[in-house]
Design a protein around this motif. Sequence first.
Motif, PDB file in Angstrom:
ATOM      1  N   PHE A 186      11.014  -3.528  -1.420  1.00  0.00           N
ATOM      2  CA  PHE A 186      10.124  -3.793  -2.434  1.00  0.00           C
ATOM      3  C   PHE A 186       8.642  -3.432  -2.153  1.00  0.00           C
ATOM      4  N   THR A 187       8.331  -2.390  -2.062  1.00  0.00           N
ATOM      5  CA  THR A 187       7.060  -1.963  -1.483  1.00  0.00           C
ATOM      6  C   THR A 187       6.570  -0.767  -1.885  1.00  0.00           C
ATOM      7  N   PHE A 188       5.126  -0.468  -1.713  1.00  0.00           N
ATOM      8  CA  PHE A 188       4.587   0.978  -1.828  1.00  0.00           C
ATOM      9  C   PHE A 188       5.305   1.691  -0.669  1.00  0.00           C
ATOM     10  N   ILE A 189       5.678   3.065  -0.978  1.00  0.00           N
ATOM     11  CA  ILE A 189       6.522   3.854  -0.106  1.00  0.00           C
ATOM     12  C   ILE A 189       5.744   3.898   1.410  1.00  0.00           C
ATOM     13  N   SER A 190       4.556   3.646   1.353  1.00  0.00           N
ATOM     14  CA  SER A 190       3.754   3.819   2.700  1.00  0.00           C
ATOM     15  C   SER A 190       4.482   2.856   3.925  1.00  0.00           C
ATOM     16  N   THR A 191       4.987   1.742   3.329  1.00  0.00           N
ATOM     17  CA  THR A 191       5.517   0.853   4.289  1.00  0.00           C
ATOM     18  C   THR A 191       6.771   1.460   4.932  1.00  0.00           C
TER      19      THR A 191
ATOM     20  N   VAL B 219      -9.162   5.318   8.749  1.00  0.00           N
ATOM     21  CA  VAL B 219      -9.532   6.407   7.676  1.00  0.00           C
ATOM     22  C   VAL B 219      -8.452   5.756   6.381  1.00  0.00           C
ATOM     23  N   ASN B 220      -7.536   5.256   6.609  1.00  0.00           N
ATOM     24  CA  ASN B 220      -6.703   4.854   5.423  1.00  0.00           C
ATOM     25  C   ASN B 220      -5.771   3.695   6.182  1.00  0.00           C
ATOM     26  N   GLY B 221      -5.077   2.934   5.070  1.00  0.00           N
ATOM     27  CA  GLY B 221      -4.251   1.709   5.721  1.00  0.00           C
ATOM     28  C   GLY B 221      -2.923   2.343   6.178  1.00  0.00           C
ATOM     29  N   HIS B 222      -2.497   3.594   5.514  1.00  0.00           N
ATOM     30  CA  HIS B 222      -1.114   3.997   5.913  1.00  0.00           C
ATOM     31  C   HIS B 222      -1.228   4.430   7.479  1.00  0.00           C
TER      32      HIS B 222
ATOM     33  N   SER C  79      -1.607  -7.312  11.511  1.00  0.00           N
ATOM     34  CA  SER C  79      -1.396  -7.130  10.114  1.00  0.00           C
ATOM     35  C   SER C  79      -2.730  -5.988   9.648  1.00  0.00           C
ATOM     36  N   MET C  80      -2.070  -5.168   8.524  1.00  0.00           N
ATOM     37  CA  MET C  80      -2.589  -3.973   8.016  1.00  0.00           C
ATOM     38  C   MET C  80      -3.307  -4.362   6.714  1.00  0.00           C
ATOM     39  N   PHE C  81      -4.546  -4.001   6.461  1.00  0.00           N
ATOM     40  CA  PHE C  81      -5.224  -4.273   5.161  1.00  0.00           C
ATOM     41  C   PHE C  81      -5.730  -2.786   4.643  1.00  0.00           C
ATOM     42  N   SER C  82      -5.121  -2.398   3.553  1.00  0.00           N
ATOM     43  CA  SER C  82      -5.664  -1.269   3.094  1.00  0.00           C
ATOM     44  C   SER C  82      -7.053  -1.555   2.084  1.00  0.00           C
ATOM     45  N   LEU C  83      -8.042  -0.607   2.129  1.00  0.00           N
ATOM     46  CA  LEU C  83      -9.161  -0.589   1.556  1.00  0.00           C
ATOM     47  C   LEU C  83      -9.231   0.653   0.744  1.00  0.00           C
ATOM     48  N   HIS C  84      -8.142   1.057   0.195  1.00  0.00           N
ATOM     49  CA  HIS C  84      -8.035   2.320  -0.810  1.00  0.00           C
ATOM     50  C   HIS C  84      -8.778   1.660  -2.089  1.00  0.00           C
TER      51      HIS C  84
ATOM     52  N   THR D 118      -7.953   1.566  -5.283  1.00  0.00           N
ATOM     53  CA  THR D 118      -7.474   0.901  -5.962  1.00  0.00           C
ATOM     54  C   THR D 118      -7.006  -0.519  -5.808  1.00  0.00           C
ATOM     55  N   LYS D 119      -7.507  -0.789  -4.410  1.00  0.00           N
ATOM     56  CA  LYS D 119      -7.149  -2.325  -3.953  1.00  0.00           C
ATOM     57  C   LYS D 119      -8.470  -3.094  -4.260  1.00  0.00           C
ATOM     58  N   VAL D 120      -8.224  -4.684  -4.101  1.00  0.00           N
ATOM     59  CA  VAL D 120      -9.262  -5.501  -4.355  1.00  0.00           C
ATOM     60  C   VAL D 120     -10.671  -5.164  -3.846  1.00  0.00           C
TER      61      VAL D 120
ATOM     62  N   GLU E  41     -11.524   5.444   0.768  1.00  0.00           N
ATOM     63  CA  GLU E  41     -10.311   5.203   1.559  1.00  0.00           C
ATOM     64  C   GLU E  41     -10.481   4.183   2.688  1.00  0.00           C
ATOM     65  N   GLY E  42      -9.807   3.609   3.419  1.00  0.00           N
ATOM     66  CA  GLY E  42      -9.977   2.990   4.432  1.00  0.00           C
ATOM     67  C   GLY E  42      -8.730   1.919   4.706  1.00  0.00           C
ATOM     68  N   GLY E  43      -8.536   1.722   6.105  1.00  0.00           N
ATOM     69  CA  GLY E  43      -7.690   0.706   6.526  1.00  0.00           C
ATOM     70  C   GLY E  43      -8.111  -0.259   7.578  1.00  0.00           C
TER      71      GLY E  43
ATOM     72  N   ALA F  80      -0.332  -6.201   4.838  1.00  0.00           N
ATOM     73  CA  ALA F  80      -1.216  -7.154   4.062  1.00  0.00           C
ATOM     74  C   ALA F  80      -2.093  -6.344   3.091  1.00  0.00           C
ATOM     75  N   ALA F  81      -1.490  -4.952   2.718  1.00  0.00           N
ATOM     76  CA  ALA F  81      -2.458  -4.241   1.959  1.00  0.00           C
ATOM     77  C   ALA F  81      -2.823  -4.832   0.885  1.00  0.00           C
ATOM     78  N   HIS F  82      -2.198  -5.596   0.171  1.00  0.00           N
ATOM     79  CA  HIS F  82      -2.512  -6.327  -0.986  1.00  0.00           C
ATOM     80  C   HIS F  82      -3.409  -7.588  -0.883  1.00  0.00           C
TER      81      HIS F  82
HETATM   82  C1  LIG Z   1      -2.158   0.785  -0.583  1.00  0.00           C
HETATM   83  C2  LIG Z   1      -0.581   0.504   0.296  1.00  0.00           C
HETATM   84  C3  LIG Z   1      -0.498   1.097   1.369  1.00  0.00           C
HETATM   85  C4  LIG Z   1      -1.304   2.372   1.929  1.00  0.00           C
HETATM   86  O1  LIG Z   1      -2.740   2.268   2.260  1.00  0.00           O
HETATM   87  P1  LIG Z   1      -3.493   3.172   1.975  1.00  0.00           P
HETATM   88  O2  LIG Z   1      -4.885   2.682   2.361  1.00  0.00           O
HETATM   89  O3  LIG Z   1      -3.435   3.825   0.479  1.00  0.00           O
HETATM   90  O4  LIG Z   1      -3.287   4.369   3.058  1.00  0.00           O
HETATM   91  C5  LIG Z   1       0.494   0.510   2.189  1.00  0.00           C
HETATM   92  N1  LIG Z   1       1.283  -0.519   2.017  1.00  0.00           N
HETATM   93  C6  LIG Z   1       0.980  -1.078   0.546  1.00  0.00           C
HETATM   94  C7  LIG Z   1       2.105  -2.082   0.091  1.00  0.00           C
HETATM   95  C8  LIG Z   1       0.089  -0.497  -0.258  1.00  0.00           C
HETATM   96  O5  LIG Z   1       0.020  -0.962  -1.450  1.00  0.00           O
END
Ligand SMILES: *Cc1c(COP(=O)(O)O)cnc(C)c1O
Length: 374
Positions: A88-93, A64-67, A182-187, A189-191, A196-198, A162-164
């Motif tokens: 040095f990352t988004f708080i999700s990590t 459902v999401n990357g997190h 590896s985790m890819f975020s499909l939020h 705001t991503k490329v 939402e998605g992961g 690998a969200a980015h």
């Molecule tokens: C966006 C992001 C996430 C979280 O992904 P979501 O799909 O928004 O849950 C995790 N780590 C990094 C570095 C991100 O940029």
Amino acid sequence: MMENLKFGEPILITQPTLPDFSKYCSTISEIWENHWLTNAGPLNKRFEDKVKKYLDVDNIASFVNGHLALEIAIKALGLTGEIITTPFTFISTTASIINCGLKPVFCDINPNDYTIDCEKIESLITDKTSAILAVHVYGNPCDVEKIDKIAKKYNLKVIYDAAHAFGVKINNIAIGNFGDVSMFSLHATKVFNSIEGGLLSFKDKNIKKKLESIRNFGITSQESIDYIGTNAKMNEFQAAMGLCNLENIDENISKRKKIVNTYIEGLKSVKGLYTINMNNANIKRNYSYFPILINSKEFGMSRDLLFDKLKEYNVMTRKYFYPLCNKISAFKSESETPIAKSISDNILVLPLYADLSINDVLQIIDIIKYFNKK
Ligand SMILES: *Cc1c(COP(=O)(O)O)cnc(C)c1O
């Protein structure tokens, strides 16, 4: 204020990529035909197949999401104790580690591309360390070979955030093939987005059932629940968006590349403004973000003031990543990571999305140059 440089409407830091409206409508019309909204529906299966091919990996699972995908990766690998990671990352990590009941151990980053500094990992390993969770930050690949060596030597698992990094390759090897997961975020705001998605790509196909089970409450069959799971299933509307956006991803990345090259060319003469060296021909990039590093003495203005000034001119930028994940108020950490701190205090991400016009990029460059002169 130079009125002729000010944008009439705010230029946002990003804007989600949307497919052709009629295309999305025709894709979701299947949902009305088969009355299947979620729980591994036909669109979800089709999306997993197609995105697996695009990412050029052996195994994939959607979420459902990357997190939540990241948390489920930690659970499925059975990690315990401490995980070495980057601040040095988004708080999700960081939150994914803590939410799983484990301790994040912060390793400093290298000043060239802001990924984890592999020279500093070994000194942080203890008998409690079970994994390294590194981030391909802004789509810049980590030093995957060094990380692999360290992991083998100490018998650690490797997870890449690998969200980015959707679509990135190193020496023609797709980024999702490195590490255990590896985790890819499909939020949005991503490329590449599915609203939402992961996704998780993973080496050991034997964990596929476990990942799929944990994303659906740990249910493994009608009468058995083998894990304590969560609810992290991708629904059919998300899958439909993913399927539609996948058709435009290469075009989208090439538009971004043009924008990034325009920024680099236009800003290269600006004193005290530094960009990441992207000349490494071995890396296929996705141009997901365009960060600039400000040396306030040389530039003549601090990062924070530049952020405020650009806002006055209707250019919305982002202090990404600030604050550092080991300096947030919700979580006290004693760790000191001086390079990450200095990058975090001086970094600014400029607007970047496929439909940002080159004229607007040139105007943003002119505004920055105008401040640089003053
Ligand atoms: C966006 C992001 C996430 C979280 O992904 P979501 O799909 O928004 O849950 C995790 N780590 C990094 C570095 C991100 O940029």
